[in-house]
Design an enzyme around this catalytic site. Structure first.
Site, PDB file in Angstrom:
ATOM      1  N   CYS A 150       0.844  -1.196   0.000  1.00 15.41           N
ATOM      2  CA  CYS A 150       0.000   0.000   0.000  1.00 15.41           C
ATOM      3  C   CYS A 150       0.888   1.257   0.000  1.00 15.41           C
ATOM      4  O   CYS A 150       1.723   1.413  -0.882  1.00 15.41           O
ATOM      5  CB  CYS A 150      -0.960  -0.041   1.190  1.00 15.41           C
ATOM      6  SG  CYS A 150      -2.291   1.185   1.087  1.00 15.41           S
ATOM      7  N   GLN A 151       0.744   2.136   0.982  1.00 15.40           N
ATOM      8  CA  GLN A 151       1.590   3.323   1.029  1.00 15.40           C
ATOM      9  C   GLN A 151       3.056   2.933   1.117  1.00 15.40           C
ATOM     10  O   GLN A 151       3.932   3.636   0.581  1.00 15.40           O
ATOM     11  CB  GLN A 151       1.200   4.199   2.217  1.00 15.40           C
ATOM     12  CG  GLN A 151       1.983   5.498   2.304  1.00 15.40           C
ATOM     13  CD  GLN A 151       1.830   6.164   3.656  1.00 15.40           C
ATOM     14  OE1 GLN A 151       1.623   5.503   4.671  1.00 15.40           O
ATOM     15  NE2 GLN A 151       1.923   7.483   3.688  1.00 15.40           N
TER      16      GLN A 151
END
Length: 356
Positions: A150-151
């Site tokens: 994700c991030q």
């Protein structure tokens, strides 16, 4: 006609259904109290080093001779990396170990007000780079495999573009790349935030507030529906324990260092600089064309947080010749904890790395 006859003619008796629901809900609560708090991140691991709030973990191998090149998992700054090892029988970490990999993981910890001035440069060229250097030195290697989630996938892409010689193979997983695709609902929620006022007032981005934005993407299911169905798990203590594990993870929300959060939101949600080609960290341009190492891009086709269209944009930005994709038929969380994912994702990653 009696009231019971009327209920029978219309179907099930609603009063009986309500009593049965209460009975099952009570039985479920009894199971929860008897079982105690379920354990998260149960796979055996050791601390390699600590730096400020960060901890670098090494998981103990589960095969006699793991692959020589280790894999470093870079989780998001949002939520907690316990998602990768949430349930013993459905653990991405354990699956990777069982597939013969040597696995490390970065736990960013819980930033507090003392960390409010940390920048993306601190995270990428500081903490992340130090962790990579530590793992490389431990194994006597010039480069390692990196799995960014994700991030954490965005941070990994940036790191690999700035330090390409340190990343042998790169695996972004449910990673946002194009933040301006129409399907990206989170962008529509984040962009109206007054970042200067929020960070100037609070110092950091409160984790619970950011978590509220994520839950707002699916408000009925996350806020009401799942709790109604808890009674359906009453006869299955294991399923109840897994529900509690998930709830613990959802609401275990670290604050985000204010300056880094403002930089990240401005560069991605507002300006989409990774796609535009003018994303800078520490005064250096993050050029996706420098991503020449083999890349396996994994995304979820029913991801309500990071739409697949956002992740797929990486194909056109990648500068190398060895690009692969895995489209998992599931959601942003299911890619870690579903039975289907436990059978598919970790073995596919191990096979892809083994062939390189």
């Amino acid at each position: 006609m009696t009231p019971s006859d009327s209920a029978d003619s219309a179907g099930a008796d609603p009063y009986a259904e309500l009593l049965d629901y209460g009975r099952r809900l009570g039985a479920g609560l009894d199971h929860l109290h008897a079982g105690g708090a379920p354990e998260l991140a149960a796979t055996a691991r050791e601390v390699i080093c600590r730096a400020d709030k960060l901890t670098l973990y090494r998981y103990l191998p589960r095969v006699a001779a793991p692959q020589k090149t280790p894999l470093l998992i870079v989780y998001a700054l949002v939520n907690r990396p316990t998602m990768t090892d949430l349930q013993p029988d459905r653990s991405l970490v354990r699956g990777l170990l069982d597939a013969g990999l040597e696995v490390y993981l970065i736990d960013w910890g819980y930033p507090d007000r003392a960390d409010r001035l940390l920048t993306l440069d601190d995270y990428v060229n500081g903490y992340l780079h130090d962790c990579v250097e530590t793992v490389c030195a431990r194994h006597g290697l010039p480069a390692i495999h990196v799995l960014g989630i994700c991030q954490g996938g965005v941070l990994s892409l940036a790191y690999a573009a700035l330090h390409p010689g340190r990343v042998r193979n790169l695996i972004p997983m449910v990673t946002p790349v194009d933040f301006h695709v129409p399907e990206f609902l989170l962008t529509k929620l984040v962009r109206p935030l007054d970042l200067e006022l929020m960070i100037g007032t609070l110092g950091n981005m409160p984790g619970p507030l950011l978590n509220f934005l994520f839950l707002s993407l699916s408000p009925f299911r996350q806020g009401r529906q799942k709790y109604v169905h808890v009674a359906d798990l009453a006869e299955d203590p294991g399923a109840l324990a897994n529900f509690v594990r998930m709830e613990h993870w959802i609401y275990d929300c670290p604050d985000l260092a204010g300056t880094a959060f403002r930089e990240f939101v401005t560069a991605t949600f507002h300006d989409n600089r990774l796609v535009r080609g003018d994303f800078e960290i520490g005064g250096r341009r993050v050029d996706p064309a420098r991503l020449l190492m083999p890349m396996l891009n994994i995304y979820a086709t029913r991801d309500h947080i990071v739409p697949p269209q956002s992740s797929q944009a990486l194909r056109r930005l990648y500068g190398g010749r060895d690009y692969s994709e895995i489209a998992f038929d599931g959601g942003h969380i299911g890619i870690y904890v579903s039975r289907q994912a436990s059978r598919q994702i970790a073995p596919a990653i191990a096979d892809w790395l083994r062939s390189r």
